[in-house]
Design an enzyme around this catalytic site. Structure first.
Site, PDB file in Angstrom:
ATOM      1  N   THR A  36       0.851  -1.202   0.000  1.00 34.35           N
ATOM      2  CA  THR A  36       0.000   0.000   0.000  1.00 34.35           C
ATOM      3  C   THR A  36       0.882   1.246   0.000  1.00 34.35           C
ATOM      4  O   THR A  36       0.639   2.203  -0.735  1.00 34.35           O
ATOM      5  CB  THR A  36      -0.945   0.003   1.216  1.00 34.35           C
ATOM      6  OG1 THR A  36      -1.406  -1.320   1.461  1.00 34.35           O
ATOM      7  CG2 THR A  36      -2.128   0.920   0.987  1.00 34.35           C
ATOM      8  N   ASP A  89       1.859   5.518   5.940  1.00 35.84           N
ATOM      9  CA  ASP A  89       2.318   4.126   5.964  1.00 35.84           C
ATOM     10  C   ASP A  89       1.110   3.193   5.947  1.00 35.84           C
ATOM     11  O   ASP A  89      -0.005   3.609   6.281  1.00 35.84           O
ATOM     12  CB  ASP A  89       3.165   3.899   7.231  1.00 35.84           C
ATOM     13  CG  ASP A  89       4.063   2.674   7.129  1.00 35.84           C
ATOM     14  OD1 ASP A  89       3.928   1.891   6.165  1.00 35.84           O
ATOM     15  OD2 ASP A  89       4.906   2.493   8.034  1.00 35.84           O
ATOM     16  N   GLY A  90       1.346   1.962   5.616  1.00 34.40           N
ATOM     17  CA  GLY A  90       0.302   0.942   5.661  1.00 34.40           C
ATOM     18  C   GLY A  90       0.217   0.331   7.051  1.00 34.40           C
ATOM     19  O   GLY A  90       0.912   0.755   7.985  1.00 34.40           O
ATOM     20  N   ASP A  92      -1.043  -3.693   9.109  1.00 31.63           N
ATOM     21  CA  ASP A  92      -1.582  -5.043   8.968  1.00 31.63           C
ATOM     22  C   ASP A  92      -2.957  -5.152   9.605  1.00 31.63           C
ATOM     23  O   ASP A  92      -3.801  -5.923   9.141  1.00 31.63           O
ATOM     24  CB  ASP A  92      -0.605  -6.049   9.586  1.00 31.63           C
ATOM     25  CG  ASP A  92       0.723  -6.011   8.871  1.00 31.63           C
ATOM     26  OD1 ASP A  92       0.736  -6.273   7.657  1.00 31.63           O
ATOM     27  OD2 ASP A  92       1.740  -5.649   9.499  1.00 31.63           O
ATOM     28  N   GLY A 103       4.420  -4.396  10.710  1.00 31.30           N
ATOM     29  CA  GLY A 103       5.630  -5.210  10.667  1.00 31.30           C
ATOM     30  C   GLY A 103       5.516  -6.434   9.795  1.00 31.30           C
ATOM     31  O   GLY A 103       6.468  -7.205   9.677  1.00 31.30           O
ATOM     32  N   GLY A 104       4.333  -6.602   9.150  1.00 29.44           N
ATOM     33  CA  GLY A 104       4.187  -7.730   8.239  1.00 29.44           C
ATOM     34  C   GLY A 104       5.247  -7.711   7.149  1.00 29.44           C
ATOM     35  O   GLY A 104       5.702  -8.748   6.678  1.00 29.44           O
ATOM     36  N   GLU A 111       9.842   2.030  10.858  1.00 24.07           N
ATOM     37  CA  GLU A 111       8.493   2.615  10.712  1.00 24.07           C
ATOM     38  C   GLU A 111       8.058   3.290  12.006  1.00 24.07           C
ATOM     39  O   GLU A 111       7.473   4.377  11.988  1.00 24.07           O
ATOM     40  CB  GLU A 111       7.492   1.527  10.330  1.00 24.07           C
ATOM     41  CG  GLU A 111       7.668   1.034   8.903  1.00 24.07           C
ATOM     42  CD  GLU A 111       6.818  -0.161   8.544  1.00 24.07           C
ATOM     43  OE1 GLU A 111       6.595  -0.392   7.352  1.00 24.07           O
ATOM     44  OE2 GLU A 111       6.374  -0.901   9.457  1.00 24.07           O
ATOM     45  N   LYS A 129      -8.371  -4.541   6.566  1.00 28.87           N
ATOM     46  CA  LYS A 129      -7.413  -4.398   7.670  1.00 28.87           C
ATOM     47  C   LYS A 129      -8.091  -3.944   8.980  1.00 28.87           C
ATOM     48  O   LYS A 129      -7.460  -3.926  10.031  1.00 28.87           O
ATOM     49  CB  LYS A 129      -6.327  -3.378   7.307  1.00 28.87           C
ATOM     50  CG  LYS A 129      -5.558  -3.675   6.018  1.00 28.87           C
ATOM     51  CD  LYS A 129      -4.557  -4.763   6.218  1.00 28.87           C
ATOM     52  CE  LYS A 129      -3.707  -5.084   5.006  1.00 28.87           C
ATOM     53  NZ  LYS A 129      -2.872  -4.046   4.496  1.00 28.87           N
TER      54      LYS A 129
HETATM   55  C1  5RP Z   1       5.695  -3.257   6.828  1.00 28.49           C
HETATM   56  C2  5RP Z   1       4.330  -2.925   7.309  1.00 28.49           C
HETATM   57  C3  5RP Z   1       3.275  -2.749   6.264  1.00 28.49           C
HETATM   58  O1  5RP Z   1       2.800  -1.451   6.343  1.00 28.49           O
HETATM   59  C4  5RP Z   1       2.165  -3.720   6.520  1.00 28.49           C
HETATM   60  O2  5RP Z   1       2.718  -5.023   6.519  1.00 28.49           O
HETATM   61  C5  5RP Z   1       1.078  -3.612   5.448  1.00 28.49           C
HETATM   62  O3  5RP Z   1       1.580  -4.069   4.226  1.00 28.49           O
HETATM   63  P1  5RP Z   1       0.704  -4.072   2.905  1.00 28.49           P
HETATM   64  O4  5RP Z   1       0.395  -2.657   2.582  1.00 28.49           O
HETATM   65  O5  5RP Z   1       1.582  -4.734   1.886  1.00 28.49           O
HETATM   66  O6  5RP Z   1      -0.549  -4.873   3.190  1.00 28.49           O
HETATM   67  O7  5RP Z   1       4.064  -2.785   8.464  1.00 28.49           O
HETATM   68  O8  5RP Z   1       6.553  -3.520   7.893  1.00 28.49           O
END
Ligand code: 5RP
Length: 260
Positions: A36, A89-90, A92, A103-104, A111, A129
């Site tokens: 994202t 930022d995105g 999970d 942290g995914g 972050e 989410k």
């Molecule tokens: C990376 C993260 C990402 O923001 C979280 O994993 C979401 O990822 P995505 O946008 O691919 O679903 O925390 O450490």
């Protein structure tokens, strides 16, 4: 072109596209990590290249730094920026209080540092989410490699006294080897299913020797921009209590989709 995107990618894209409206000329912006956040970096790059917007970006991972440079964003370090106007930022998972699991993608440490050093943190997420209670997504904990098995055992012992449903903790792998973060650390994923007290868990886990940081972001996020597959976006601001809805059109010739 947009027809080639899955509904989930469209949802991520529209959340990212709406979130860059918060970025103003001259800002220092924290750039998150993940799929994202990558859309957000591409949207910002377009503003820089096509509208001449002047911003400085502080990336939260080596891969975001690489993408930011590729799309034309000036990249500086957090130490150069010292403080940021905004981080996007995105996540999970997020709950009604805009507490997060992150942290995914393995970048939670940078972050968290970057988001905490910002006047405002905006999370961009697809609608899947949102959760009533955090914990279904495994909570990542960054630990130093030295004695990681001891840290893991201490974490599991600590969890016995905490309000969580599951207690399994697994070392994140990258093929046959442990996944290594940008800081050279390992990640333990805690399969908790449900976290009763996020504030307590976040504090207690960080007291364990060897633990560098955990993926719970408590009272850090100010705004969440939630994207839907049909282009609908919802902007929720935890400080003002406002909720706005919007609809974003997919442009068939949008350059952003060209190399997708
Ligand atoms: C990376 C993260 C990402 O923001 C979280 O994993 C979401 O990822 P995505 O946008 O691919 O679903 O925390 O450490």
């Amino acid at each position: 072109m947009s027809g080639e995107l899955s509904p989930i990618d469209k949802a991520k894209f529209v959340a990212a596209k709406r979130a860059v409206d918060f970025v103003e000329d001259g800002m220092r912006v924290g750039l998150g990590t993940g799929s994202t956040a990558a859309w957000m970096v591409r949207c910002l790059g377009e503003l820089v290249r096509e509208d001449g917007m002047q911003i400085k970006g502080v990336p939260t991972s080596t891969r975001t730094a690489e993408l930011a440079r590729q799309v034309g964003i000036e990249v500086i370090s957090l130490d150069e920026a010292k403080w940021l106007d905004l981080t996007i930022d995105g996540a999970d998972e997020f709950d009604a209080n805009l507490n997060l699991i992150k942290g995914g993608g393995g970048a939670l440490l940078q972050e968290k540092i970057v988001a905490t050093a910002s006047d405002q943190m905006i999370v961009i997420a697809d609608v899947a989410k949102e959760v009533a209670q955090l914990g279904a997504f495994p909570l990542p904990v960054e630990v130093i490699p030295f004695g990681w098995q001891t840290s893991k055992a201490l974490i599991e012992e600590t969890l016995i006294n905490l309000d969580v449903l599951g207690r399994d903790t697994t070392l994140r792998m990258n093929g046959d080897a442990p996944f290594v973060t940008d800081e050279g650390n390992y990640l333990l994923d805690m399969h908790l299913s449900r976290i009763g007290n996020v504030r307590q868990l976040a504090l207690v886990i960080n007291q364990i020797p060897g633990v560098v940081e955990n993926g719970l972001f408590i009272d850090i996020c100010d705004v969440v921009v939630i994207g839907h597959g049909d282009g609908k976006v919802e902007v929720r601001d935890i400080n003002t209590g406002t909720v706005e809805e919007d609809k974003i059109d997919f442009l068939e010739n949008d350059n952003l989709f060209a190399d997708f």
